[in-house]
Each structure stands twice: as structure tokens, then as C-alpha cells.
Design an enzyme around this catalytic site. Structure first.
Site, PDB file in Angstrom:
ATOM      1  CE1 TYR A 156       0.842 -49.089 -13.174  1.00 14.05           C
ATOM      2  CE2 TYR A 156      -1.537 -48.935 -12.917  1.00 14.05           C
ATOM      3  CZ  TYR A 156      -0.354 -49.636 -12.739  1.00 14.05           C
ATOM      4  OH  TYR A 156      -0.369 -50.868 -12.150  1.00 14.05           O
ATOM      5  CE  LYS A 207       0.000 -52.264 -15.303  1.00 15.73           C
ATOM      6  NZ  LYS A 207       0.878 -53.452 -15.441  1.00 15.73           N
TER       7      LYS A 207
END
Lengths: 250, 252
Positions: free
Chosen positions: B153, B157
Site C-alpha cells: 500500500y 501510494k
């Protein structure tokens, strides 16, 4: 549509020209009571002539402790509070490192760093819970630009003032953020002591370097300041938002 | 603030959370919308409050470039133009980095990073043929702040933050601005599920955030609206953090 800043009191330092003046205009359009400061009698008068009675224009030295205290006291006396404090006053003197005078260095730090630090110190009791402080920094504060040794360092210091104040004042819901302009059509280059020719060349070089292919307008920074001052940004805290047409990301 | 009459935005992940909040915010500002989601069956709920003709809905899998092309084409078919993309689609699945299966890693990168790129490609091509536009990715403070058990994640990002910069520079000439918004925890169904399942401690998060609360979806959608408007006309390539002071905080 209701005006976003109806009933709000906004104080803008360095407000007679450029970004400060454009911001003052937008605050007035959106209903705020605006107090702006400047030091140069010529630009103070020009601002008065242009914006008339819509704002209060105060002669005040952004580096002078007494002037800062008096400014805050007089605003509180007249309006009872401050909702928005836009610390925008700043100066620059570009010079080769070995030629920059110590007097210049001290003066630049006094106006650009000590002044805003004092304005926050004396402004804290006057700021309403939930008020917003916005500080003008510069893209020069994270990249090396020759001959800006003092100026660039002050702008880096300001970004840190914003972060510390954001954490320290958060319990009162006071938000503190910075706006970080790149090349904007302000008169700041004219205040650096460079020749007109030198300024023109720098401006062309900047246009060539900016991905959006142009110098920004003061109004395009002002609209970001208003967003950071408004309720719409009530969760934005301790941030420095870059407004530079993409210049600094390459 | 100026109304954005008849301008058209495509929103991914519009069925809930930030995407749904953005949809409501933009409709109030006069935008027409293409609402998309992998779980398109929930889009009707979001669109039910909108006047007829303001929004169309369709299923979109952002990991499939042809599905992305179809969504961009849907904007042209229904409204004749496309001015903005808000990419809010995302997933969250914590995993132990000693043992996370390759397929899980790949899935996260595919949805968060590749999907952002594919939908930007499809929409960017349409915008380039018109007068330009504005693209907003929903990024995360995790582009900067590391979290344990979020290797994929956080990496994705951070990738979105760089994607934002590259596309901003590459498409500036076409008058397309590209920016991200980086929230920390937003009170969305995804976050609330993570709180309920014990993946996130609400108390610890509130203590960690100087402003003392999680973000509301509106905190993010206000920033979306700002980035799609002329008020941000000189901002491009940026990730604007809307994080309650998370990144500014120095721990003691």
C-alpha cells in the site's frame, strides 16, 4: 451564495503589492474585514488609491516588535479578534555570497523570520479558536539558487515555523499552513537591486522552466491562500502547498 | 465561488467514502458526472439524490485498460466532453511482509498504482483532444509516512505521488493539470471496517493527529473541488496533504 468570509477579520502583512494585495482584494470580495500593512509610503499610497476604503491600510514595519504589537492591539481594539493572519511580508536581496553584507543578512532574517515569529507570538492571544495562519514561503526554500543564500534560508525557516506552530496551536483548533509560490508576477525582483535587463532575462528563463509555460499571477496564489483560510480546508494542518506551475517537481 | 456549469468529471470508486463525497460536492458545484465503481450495484444509492441527467453510472475495473477506455467514452457519449478525473478507487489489506503472497502484493500495486495510470491514460487522451483538464488522484500520507504491514500500500501510494509529478510535466503542454490529495485516515467504510477488525486503533490514531480527529470524507472532497477549479490554476504535480497535521507532527 453566502460569502465565505462574512464577519471574519483578516490581517495581511506586506499587503500593498503582489500576492498580499491580490489576497486582500479576494478577501474583500468574499466579505472579510481586511487590515493590510506595508512600509513603503509610495506603495501604501498606491494601494489606498486603488482599493479605497474597502480595507484598512496600516503603515507597519513587519520586522519591528513595537509595530507588530501595536498592529495586533489596534486590530483587537477595533474588531475584537483575528480570524485570519496572513504573514506575507518578505524581502530579498540577491548577491554573491562573499559580497552580501552582514547588514543585509540580518535585515532579511529580521523581516522574513523574526517578524513572522513575533507576529505569531503576539497574535496567539488575539487569534480566535479555529483561526487560520498562512505564511508565504518560496520554492527557493528547497533548492539551491545561486545568490539567494540569505533569502532562501529564511524561506526554509518559515516552513518550519508553520509546522511547529501547527502542532503547538492545534489544541485550540488554530490551523497553520504555508503557501509556497514559484515564479509569480510580483514586484519582488524589482526590490532585489537587479537591473531591468537582468530581471527580464530571469523571467524568460523561468517561463522556459515552468511546465505550465508561464509565470503565475498573484491572484493564483491568493485563491490558494483563501482556500487555506476557509473552512473548506479545516483538516489541512502544518502543510506547505506549492503553487509553481510544476517548476519544482522536475 | 464560481459554478462549474456543465463541466464533466469522471469519478472512480464513487460508490462510497471519498468518491461518493466528491460526487455530492461536485454536483452541488454544477458538475455533470460519470460515476464508476467495480461494485457498480452501489452507485444507485449515491446517484439517487441527484437530478435526472446530472450523472450516469457504470461499472469500471481500473486494472483493465479497455474498461478505462469505455468509461472515458461514456463521458463523451453522454455529455460530449470530459474535463476532470477523480481517481478514488482503492483497496486496503494489511499483510505481514515476511509472508505476504506475491499475488496479494501484485493485486495491491495493480489497483492502486497501475489502475491510477490506466484510468489517467484513458481520460488524459480525451482531455488532450479538448481544452485540457484536471486530474486528481486520491493518494495518501503513506506516500511519505511508513506503516508496518503496509509494504504494498505505502509503496503504491508513493508511486502515485511520483506518477502525479511525471504526468503533470508530460501533459502540461496539453493544459492538463495533475495533482493528488494525501489524506491520512478518513472516516470511510474502508477505514471503519479496519477499526472494527482491530487493524486500526481509533484512539491511537486520534492521539497521533494534532487536530485530534479522523478526516471526514468532506475534508477530502473539498480539496478535490478546489483542485478541479480555477482557484488552483497554477498548481500542478503536487500532492496536497489533508491530514490534520499528521506529517507535521514530531512525536513529542
Amino acid at each position: 451564495m453566502t460569502k465565505r468570509f462574512q464577519g471574519k477579520v483578516a490581517v495581511i502583512t506586506g499587503g500593498t503589492t503582489g500576492i498580499g494585495f491580490a489576497t486582500a482584494r479576494q478577501f474583500v470580495e468574499e466579505g472579510a474585514t481586511v487590515i493590510l500593512t506595508g512600509q513603503n509610503p509610495v506603495t501604501l499610497e498606491a494601494a489606498r488609491a486603488e482599493i479605497g476604503d474597502a480595507v484598512e491600510i496600516v503603515q507597519s514595519d513587519a520586522s519591528n516588535e513595537g509595530d507588530i504589537k501595536t498592529l495586533i492591539e489596534s486590530v483587537v481594539e477595533k474588531h475584537g479578534k483575528i480570524d485570519v493572519l496572513f504573514l506575507n511580508a518578505g524581502i530579498s536581496r540577491f548577491a554573491p555570497w562573499e559580497e552580501q553584507s552582514i547588514e543585509d543578512f540580518d535585515h532579511i532574517f529580521n523581516v522574513n523570520v523574526r517578524g513572522p515569529w513575533l507576529a505569531i507570538k503576539y497574535g496567539i492571544p488575539a487569534l480566535k479558536d479555529g483561526a487560520s495562519i498562512i505564511i508565504t514561503t518560496s520554492t527557493a526554500n528547497q533548492s539551491g539558487v545561486a545568490q539567494t543564500s540569505a533569502y532562501a534560508a529564511t524561506k526554509a525557516a518559515l516552513a518550519q515555523l508553520a509546522r511547529t506552530a501547527a502542532v503547538e496551536l492545534a489544541p485550540r483548533g488554530i490551523r497553520v499552513n504555508a503557501v509556497r509560490p514559484g515564479p509569480i508576477d510580483t514586484p519582488i525582483f524589482g526590490k532585489t537591486g537587479m537591473s531591468d535587463e537582468g530581471i527580464k532575462k530571469i523571467e524568460q528563463d523561468l517561463v522556459d522552466a515552468v511546465p505550465l509555460g508561464r509565470i503565475g499571477a498573484s491572484e493564483e496564489v491568493a485563491s490558494v491562500v483563501l482556500f487555506l483560510a476557509s473552512k473548506e480546508s479545516s483538516y489541512v494542518q502544518g502543510q506547505e502547498w506549492t503553487v509553481d506551475g510544476g517548476l519544482s517537481i522536475t | 465561488m464560481s459554478k462549474q456549469e456543465n463541466r464533466v468529471a469522471l469519478i472512480t470508486g464513487a460508490a462510497g467514502g471519498v468518491g461518493a463525497a466528491a460526487a455530492r460536492e461536485l454536483v452541488n458545484s454544477g458538475w455533470r458526472l460519470v460515476l464508476t465503481d467495480l461494485h457498480s450495484e452501489h452507485l444507485a444509492e449515491v446517484a439517487q439524490d441527484f437530478e435526472d441527467g446530472v450523472a450516469v453510472s457504470m461499472r469500471l475495473d481500473i486494472t483493465d485498460p479497455s474498461s478505462c477506455d469505455a468509461a472515458a467514452a461514456c463521458a463523451l457519449e453522454n455529455f460530449g466532453r470530459l474535463d476532470a478525473l477523480v481517481n478514488s478507487a482503492g483497496i486496503s489489506q494489511p499483510a505481514n511482509s515476511f509472508t505476504q503472497p506475491a499475488a496479494d502484493w501484485a493485486k495491491m500495486i495493480e489497483v492502486q498504482l497501475s489502475g491510477a495510470y490506466f484510468i489517467a491514460q484513458s481520460c488524459g487522451r480525451v482531455m488532450a483532444e479538448n481544452n485540457g483538464g484536471s486530474i486528481v488522484f486520491i493518494g495518501s500520507t503513506n506516500a511519505e509516512a511508513a506503516f508496518p504491514r503496509r509494504a504494498a500500500y505505502c509503496s503504491a501510494k508513493a508511486g502515485v505521488a511520483m506518477l502525479t509529478k511525471v504526468l503533470a510535466i508530460e501533459w502540461a503542454e496539453q493544459n492538463i493539470r495533475v495533482n493528488s490529495i494525501g489524506p491520512a485516515y478518513v472516516e470511510t467504510p474502508m477505514t471503519l471496517r479496519n477499526i472494527d477488525s482491530g487493524n486500526i486503533s481509533r484512539e491511537a490514531v486520534e492521539k497521533r493527529i494534532p487536530l485530534g480527529r479522523l478526516a471526514k470524507p468532506e475534508d477530502v472532497s473539498n480539496a478535490v473541488s478546489f483542485l478541479l477549479s480555477e482557484r488552483s490554476s497554477f498548481i500542478t504535480g503536487q500532492t496536497l496533504y489533508v491530514d490534520g497535521g499528521w506529517l507535521a507532527y514530531g512525536y513529542f
